[in-house]
Design a protein around this motif. Structure first.
Motif, PDB file in Angstrom:
ATOM      1  N   LEU A   6       0.835  -1.200   0.000  1.00  0.00           N
ATOM      2  CA  LEU A   6       0.000   0.000   0.000  1.00  0.00           C
ATOM      3  C   LEU A   6       0.875   1.258   0.000  1.00  0.00           C
ATOM      4  O   LEU A   6       0.550   2.260  -0.642  1.00  0.00           O
ATOM      5  CB  LEU A   6      -0.908  -0.033   1.240  1.00  0.00           C
ATOM      6  CG  LEU A   6      -2.186   0.784   1.231  1.00  0.00           C
ATOM      7  CD1 LEU A   6      -2.957   0.603  -0.057  1.00  0.00           C
ATOM      8  CD2 LEU A   6      -3.071   0.395   2.422  1.00  0.00           C
ATOM      9  N   LYS A   9       2.091   1.736  -3.457  1.00  0.00           N
ATOM     10  CA  LYS A   9       1.005   2.271  -4.277  1.00  0.00           C
ATOM     11  C   LYS A   9       0.871   3.778  -4.029  1.00  0.00           C
ATOM     12  O   LYS A   9       0.686   4.554  -4.967  1.00  0.00           O
ATOM     13  CB  LYS A   9      -0.295   1.535  -3.919  1.00  0.00           C
ATOM     14  CG  LYS A   9      -1.375   1.662  -4.975  1.00  0.00           C
ATOM     15  CD  LYS A   9      -2.639   0.904  -4.583  1.00  0.00           C
ATOM     16  CE  LYS A   9      -3.820   1.409  -5.378  1.00  0.00           C
ATOM     17  NZ  LYS A   9      -5.106   0.951  -4.833  1.00  0.00           N
ATOM     18  N   LEU A  10       1.001   4.168  -2.751  1.00  0.00           N
ATOM     19  CA  LEU A  10       0.902   5.589  -2.397  1.00  0.00           C
ATOM     20  C   LEU A  10       2.023   6.381  -3.074  1.00  0.00           C
ATOM     21  O   LEU A  10       1.782   7.423  -3.687  1.00  0.00           O
ATOM     22  CB  LEU A  10       0.977   5.749  -0.867  1.00  0.00           C
ATOM     23  CG  LEU A  10       1.025   7.176  -0.319  1.00  0.00           C
ATOM     24  CD1 LEU A  10      -0.251   7.932  -0.671  1.00  0.00           C
ATOM     25  CD2 LEU A  10       1.218   7.181   1.199  1.00  0.00           C
ATOM     26  N   SER A  13       1.381   6.651  -6.746  1.00  0.00           N
ATOM     27  CA  SER A  13       0.231   7.491  -7.022  1.00  0.00           C
ATOM     28  C   SER A  13       0.568   8.978  -6.884  1.00  0.00           C
ATOM     29  O   SER A  13       0.096   9.815  -7.662  1.00  0.00           O
ATOM     30  CB  SER A  13      -0.887   7.109  -6.066  1.00  0.00           C
ATOM     31  OG  SER A  13      -2.051   7.781  -6.384  1.00  0.00           O
TER      32      SER A  13
ATOM     33  N   GLU B  42      -8.039   9.234  -8.473  1.00  0.00           N
ATOM     34  CA  GLU B  42      -7.448   7.957  -8.071  1.00  0.00           C
ATOM     35  C   GLU B  42      -6.391   8.179  -6.981  1.00  0.00           C
ATOM     36  O   GLU B  42      -6.337   7.442  -5.996  1.00  0.00           O
ATOM     37  CB  GLU B  42      -6.762   7.346  -9.294  1.00  0.00           C
ATOM     38  CG  GLU B  42      -6.949   5.859  -9.441  1.00  0.00           C
ATOM     39  CD  GLU B  42      -6.457   5.424 -10.804  1.00  0.00           C
ATOM     40  OE1 GLU B  42      -5.303   4.997 -10.898  1.00  0.00           O
ATOM     41  OE2 GLU B  42      -7.231   5.554 -11.787  1.00  0.00           O
ATOM     42  N   THR B  46      -6.195   6.754  -3.190  1.00  0.00           N
ATOM     43  CA  THR B  46      -5.041   5.997  -2.677  1.00  0.00           C
ATOM     44  C   THR B  46      -4.506   6.626  -1.393  1.00  0.00           C
ATOM     45  O   THR B  46      -4.162   5.919  -0.440  1.00  0.00           O
ATOM     46  CB  THR B  46      -3.924   5.938  -3.738  1.00  0.00           C
ATOM     47  OG1 THR B  46      -4.478   5.411  -4.934  1.00  0.00           O
ATOM     48  CG2 THR B  46      -2.765   5.086  -3.295  1.00  0.00           C
ATOM     49  N   GLN B  49      -6.876   5.633   1.389  1.00  0.00           N
ATOM     50  CA  GLN B  49      -6.697   4.220   1.765  1.00  0.00           C
ATOM     51  C   GLN B  49      -5.417   4.018   2.566  1.00  0.00           C
ATOM     52  O   GLN B  49      -5.410   3.369   3.608  1.00  0.00           O
ATOM     53  CB  GLN B  49      -6.604   3.355   0.519  1.00  0.00           C
ATOM     54  CG  GLN B  49      -7.939   2.845   0.027  1.00  0.00           C
ATOM     55  CD  GLN B  49      -7.727   1.942  -1.188  1.00  0.00           C
ATOM     56  OE1 GLN B  49      -6.664   1.363  -1.367  1.00  0.00           O
ATOM     57  NE2 GLN B  49      -8.743   1.854  -2.024  1.00  0.00           N
TER      58      GLN B  49
END
Lengths: 201, 201
Positions: A6, A9-10, A13, B42, B46, B49
């Protein structure tokens, strides 16, 4: 290997933002996780709200708070009554001029410039909307504040010709040596412009 | 005056991120609004989350995907079996070491260093948890990769003393001239360290 998928992903992103590469993205991710979780969540919510709601102002094509609603500048009576329209290329140009606190009229944002090679002609750029607005509103003056590039200047000339045909005063913002700038550090073309367009004292 | 209150809020909110001032925030806001609405939404999701779920790994105190779940490094059998523990100050230090691809053991993240003046002693830093882990896991070696500051070195000495008392091999990462660095551009203290800790060839 990374400790958390995660987190990866952060970091990926965050690179959606211009000027943010892997190193800056990591720094931002760790700062948000370490010390700013609450503010980070608030920021995420604001980004979501802004990107969902911010829409185009029907009056000037600048950003407005929501669909079909006039932006705050168009909604201001004193600014409309000034009778001066400033044509710019992008919403950030509006912000730059507003930050200079030297203009009190309304704007029209083209979101680009004429570029026949990319298939962007007068119609694609929405110049028909601008011309209709100019004719209907009987502006005292139209100021062209477009980029000093070949395309920007071509677009300026196109709009200027229309205004002249309709007897509307049209002007273009000055080119020259930046305030606080040294002649040595100014490029040749700018210096040539500042000599050509010198003003009597 | 700004055209949209929501746009102002977005620009302010983006300044939550470290290294992002008003100018960069405007640039990011306009880029997201102009060209990257879908990716921006998006990204916001992210961030939400990640900041909601990312938690502390019970094994090493680094970030893990969710509450009570081991991080991916602790969960990797081959890394646990290496029997080497590397102690660092922050999760970003773990990432830096992982990026160097030169370590294949597990980590322990202190989230700081001893700092009596701020009331951070051995207990506050969770050194009791680290010491318990060191004793229970019979590590072949403990590597100290803390900052080369007074506080970092004091913390290293404290941990090293514990390891020596328990007959566990303990080492500290090398200080010296950076690879690719010129002697001229290296500070005096680093140069002194690199001379003191020279190695025979």
């Amino acid at each position: 290997m990374s400790s958390s998928a995660l987190l990866d992903k952060l970091i990926n992103s965050l690179q959606t933002m211009p000027g943010v590469g892997p190193v800056t993205a990591s720094r931002i991710a760790f700062a948000l996780l370490d010390k700013k979780r609450a503010q980070g969540l608030e920021m995420a919510e604001t980004i979501k709200q802004a990107l969902t709601n911010i829409s185009s102002c029907p009056g000037c094509h600048n950003y407005s708070d929501s669909e079909g609603v006039e932006c705050e500048i168009c909604a201001c009576a004193s600014r409309r009554e000034s009778g001066v329209l400033c044509v710019v290329e992008t919403p950030s140009d509006v912000q730059a001029i507003e930050d200079s606190k030297s203009f009190n009229g309304t704007y029209f944002v083209l979101h680009g410039h004429l570029s026949p090679i990319d298939g962007i002609g007068a119609k694609e750029l929405g110049l028909d909307v601008l011309f209709e607005k100019i004719v209907n509103n009987h502006y005292k003056e139209v100021i062209l504040a477009l980029s000093q590039t070949i395309e920007g200047n071509a677009t300026s000339s196109f709009i200027a010709n229309f205004c002249k045909r309709h007897d509307i005063i049209v002007s273009k913002i000055a080119s020259g040596v930046p305030v606080g700038g040294e002649l040595m550090s100014v490029d040749q073309n700018t210096l040539a412009m500042s000599l050509n367009y010198r003003r009597p004292l």
